[in-house]
Design a protein around this motif. Structure first.
Motif, PDB file in Angstrom:
ATOM      1  N   ARG A 129       3.803  -2.632  -9.042  1.00  0.00           N
ATOM      2  CA  ARG A 129       3.499  -1.928  -7.804  1.00  0.00           C
ATOM      3  C   ARG A 129       4.495  -2.268  -6.705  1.00  0.00           C
ATOM      4  O   ARG A 129       4.927  -1.398  -5.956  1.00  0.00           O
ATOM      5  N   GLU A 130       4.857  -3.529  -6.589  1.00  0.00           N
ATOM      6  CA  GLU A 130       5.804  -3.911  -5.559  1.00  0.00           C
ATOM      7  C   GLU A 130       7.162  -3.252  -5.771  1.00  0.00           C
ATOM      8  O   GLU A 130       7.849  -2.895  -4.821  1.00  0.00           O
ATOM      9  N   ARG A 133       7.139   0.720  -4.798  1.00  0.00           N
ATOM     10  CA  ARG A 133       6.671   1.174  -3.488  1.00  0.00           C
ATOM     11  C   ARG A 133       7.563   2.306  -2.966  1.00  0.00           C
ATOM     12  O   ARG A 133       8.779   2.270  -3.115  1.00  0.00           O
ATOM     13  N   THR A 197       2.562  -6.051  -0.464  1.00  0.00           N
ATOM     14  CA  THR A 197       1.478  -5.075  -0.384  1.00  0.00           C
ATOM     15  C   THR A 197       0.232  -5.689  -1.001  1.00  0.00           C
ATOM     16  O   THR A 197       0.112  -5.762  -2.217  1.00  0.00           O
ATOM     17  N   GLN A 274       0.314   2.628  -4.518  1.00  0.00           N
ATOM     18  CA  GLN A 274      -0.305   2.833  -3.211  1.00  0.00           C
ATOM     19  C   GLN A 274      -1.453   3.822  -3.326  1.00  0.00           C
ATOM     20  O   GLN A 274      -1.523   4.599  -4.293  1.00  0.00           O
ATOM     21  N   THR A 296       0.593   4.642   3.136  1.00  0.00           N
ATOM     22  CA  THR A 296       0.923   3.229   3.329  1.00  0.00           C
ATOM     23  C   THR A 296      -0.018   2.686   4.392  1.00  0.00           C
ATOM     24  O   THR A 296      -0.104   3.240   5.492  1.00  0.00           O
TER      25      THR A 296
END
Length: 333
Positions: A129-130, A133, A197, A274, A296
């Protein structure tokens, strides 16, 4: 001389890496559709060359080298994929006419499930996920392709400089220099990328529920209250971008085709690690595909919305193009 391995043997060994290779190609290109094509090309090249694979590196490393080369070759003839904020123009007034640029190869969102961000391993989920983004993928588009490759291989995949140099057929000194320039450029275009996040706390989940409720009831005043003071709204293929809750509210009031509660239906999906929603617009007795929005979040509210009007993305997300009016969307993701 050993016999050439069968297609089944090759795929048995290589197929488990397909999602992570798709994530790699997506980071390089910013397009889920291009990434799918380039992964296919990677596997085709790997299959053709597999009888020459000597095992001096892992199969994973070898496949990444091929995928990187495939991406760099493709990017020679393709421009970068921006978001409207990446075009260099100032923010737009909400009442200004919308200007559409369908010929621009816009950045695309990617479904979490396609790139492993929906996996069962919590550590893998965080890493995936990071590294996908939306802000990071948009920032990567500002880098020349080889610098992009260096940064992704070093900072995302954690390759040693010598490994990157071998993959790109250059020197370790060139890799280190390219990485330094890439990091500096990335920090210039998006200095907040180092901010992690975190998982959504309970109050932010409530915030998302309120966002859905406000949209589906077409309550613009309620929507405005959910944005941070510096929130940004952008919606390719339109080139304008809008900053601040009041401007965003005016934009929705002036340009959203909805007029009444129930005109819009939001279906939760997961994109780029996200919160995201597929938006359907009511036309008679059915809801039709309208857009995909990726959000976001910050502690104080919603700070960015990217609303993609390419309804061709619905297929990539496994979504139908229409939904019956009586069908209710799930509020959980």
């Amino acid at each position: 001389m050993t016999d050439r391995p069968s297609t089944e043997d090759f795929l048995r060994l290589a197929d488990p890496m397909r999602r992570e290779l798709l994530a790699h190609c997506y980071r390089m290109t910013g397009s889920v559709h291009d990434a799918e094509d380039l992964v296919q090309e990677t596997y085709l090249r790997a299959w053709r060359a597999y009888d020459g694979f000597e095992g001096r590196s892992s199969l994973r490393t070898w496949l990444y080298r091929i995928a990187t080369t495939v991406c760099l070759t493709a990017l020679e003839s393709r421009g970068r994929r921006p978001l409207p904020t990446g075009l260099g123009a100032p923010s737009t007034e909400a009442t200004a006419p919308l200007v559409e640029r369908p010929e621009v190869p816009w950045l695309e969102p990617v479904p979490d499930g396609m790139v492993g961000a929906g996996a069962d391993d919590p550590a893998a989920i965080v890493t995936s996920r990071e590294s996908i983004r939306l802000a990071l993928i948009a920032a990567l588009q500002h880098l020349p392709p080889r610098q992009r490759a260096i940064l992704v291989l070093r900072d995302v995949l954690r390759w040693r400089a010598a490994e990157v140099a071998e993959a790109l057929e250059t020197t370790t000194a060139a890799v280190n220099s390219g990485l330094q320039r890439a990091r500096a450029q990335l920090n210039e275009v998006s200095p907040s990328l180092d901010d992690p996040t975190p998982p959504l706390p309970h109050d932010q989940r409530e915030q998302l529920d309120a966002y859905v409720a406000a949209f589906e009831s077409y309550d613009v005043a309620a929507l405005v209250k959910l944005f941070t003071r510096d929130a940004v709204w952008e919606m390719p293929p339109f080139i304008g971008w809008y900053q601040g809750p009041e401007e965003i509210g005016r934009l929705i009031s002036v340009n959203c085709p909805a007029e009444h509660a129930g005109d819009l239906r939001l279906v939760p999906v997961a994109a780029n690690g996200q919160p995201a929603f597929a938006v359907y617009f009511r036309q008679g007795d059915i809801y039709t595909a309208f857009s995909l929005m990726v959000l976001t979040l910050a502690a104080e509210g919603i700070r960015h919305v990217a609303m993609f009007f390419d309804v061709g993305l619905f297929e990539a997300f496994g979504l139908p193009s229409t939904r019956p009016v009586e069908e209710r969307a799930s509020t959980t993701n």
